[in-house]
Design an enzyme around this catalytic site. Structure first.
Site, PDB file in Angstrom:
ATOM      1  CB  ALA A 165      -0.897  -0.023   1.220  1.00  0.00           C
ATOM      2  N   GLY A 183       0.889  -5.101   1.023  1.00  0.00           N
ATOM      3  CA  GLY A 183      -0.286  -5.275   0.177  1.00  0.00           C
ATOM      4  C   GLY A 183       0.042  -5.931  -1.157  1.00  0.00           C
ATOM      5  CD  GLU A 192      -2.098  -7.798   2.975  1.00  0.00           C
ATOM      6  OE1 GLU A 192      -1.688  -6.647   2.723  1.00  0.00           O
ATOM      7  OE2 GLU A 192      -2.907  -8.050   3.873  1.00  0.00           O
ATOM      8  CD  GLU A 239       1.759  -5.580   5.833  1.00  0.00           C
ATOM      9  OE1 GLU A 239       2.632  -6.399   6.156  1.00  0.00           O
ATOM     10  OE2 GLU A 239       1.098  -5.672   4.780  1.00  0.00           O
TER      11      GLU A 239
END
Ligand code: DAK
Length: 254
Positions: free
Chosen positions: A63, A108, A111, A131
């Site tokens: 992200a 992300g 993910e 994270e």
């Protein structure tokens, strides 16, 4: 446009191309990814989708930290909802999805690869869930998906330590299904996509449902589901076409 989507001979290719930020996912990129998924999800001519990052260096570096840094709680939750919606839409596509990972797949980005059905990586790829080093946890489905794919122990090791691992290590723990030399990555991905695209689309779709839903419950429930879906295959003309071609010693075309 940062997310490009083209469909050729049954294979949709979605490329996230934001090289200046290593293809990091901001709200705009997530929305474009959602649009691409919406565009292909009901197309009957799409049999398989490839998702990859633009450029040499990165699949997706996660992200967008610069965009997230100053979010207030409400904006943070809106951003999270958008991301989860997009990743769920990717994982629920009715045909197989292949993540093609040439470089970093972090946070992300890792993910997003997990939301795909199959992951093929270059030997240069690197994986991680950094994270906790940023004071957050994986939020785009990483905790449940990673634990399901590689087991809770390996998932905890990766998430708690925030360490990056190599493609070879990722292969060893089952985080990716195939590792190839960097120059062979696109060819290997296309070869797999083409193999899938020539099979019965209904059967491939049903197999995806049986595997995914079969993992949700007990083995017995999975077997019952499989038996039901197996029966359903006989309602599709593709079963007749496939078996007749075999018996007549012809090559089948679906
Ligand atoms: N976001 C924004 N910009 C990024 C970025 C990222 N994730 N990753 C890289 N960039 C930018 C860098 O800032 C740099 O920009 P400039 O300085 O040139 O303007 C440019 O991309 C090139 O990066 P580097 O100079 O750092 O390149 P290096 O080769 O030295 O390093 C690297 C490559 C991938 C190791 C490094 O860039 C890196 O560590 N990047 C951050 C990786 C990371 O921590 N990713 C996880 C992000 S957190 C949520 C749900 C989910 C999430 C959040 C919330 N909710 C439910 C609310 C997900 C969170 C994450 O993914």
């Amino acid at each position: 446009m940062t997310v490009e989507c083209v469909v050729e001979r049954g294979i949709a290719k979605i490329v996230i191309d934001r090289p200046k930020a290593l293809n990091a996912l901001n709200a705009e990129v997530l929305q474009e990814l959602q649009n691409a998924v919406t565009e292909i999800q009901n197309r009957k001519d799409v049999r398989v989708a490839i998702i990859q990052g633009g450029g040499e260096k990165c699949f997706v570096a996660g992200a967008d930290i610069a965009e997230m840094a100053n979010l207030d709680p409400l904006e943070g939750s809106e951003f999270g909802r958008l991301g989860q919606k997009v990743f769920s839409a990717v994982s629920e596509l009715p045909f197989p999805t292949i993540a093609v990972i040439q470089g970093f797949a972090l946070g992300g980005g890792c993910e997003l690869a997990l939301a795909c059905d199959i992951r093929i990586a270059s030997g240069k790829a690197r994986f991680g869930q950094p994270e906790v080093g940023l004071g957050i946890i994986p939020g785009f489905g990483g905790t449940p998906r990673l634990a399901r794919l590689i087991g809770p122990g390996q998932a905890k090791k990766l998430i708690f330590s925030a360490e990056m691992i190599s493609a070879a290590q990722a292969l060893g723990i089952g985080l990716v299904e195939q590792v190839v030399a960097p120059e062979q990555l696109n060819e290997a991905a296309m070869k797999l996509a083409q193999a899938i695209a020539t099979k019965s689309p209904n059967a491939v779709h049903f197999a995806k449902i049986a595997i995914n839903q079969g993992l949700e419950g007990s083995l017995e429930e999975g077997m019952r589901l499989e038996a039901g879906i197996f029966g359903l295959c006989f309602a599709s003309p593709e079963q007749k076409v496939g078996m007749t071609a075999f018996l007549e010693k012809r090559t089948v075309e679906f």
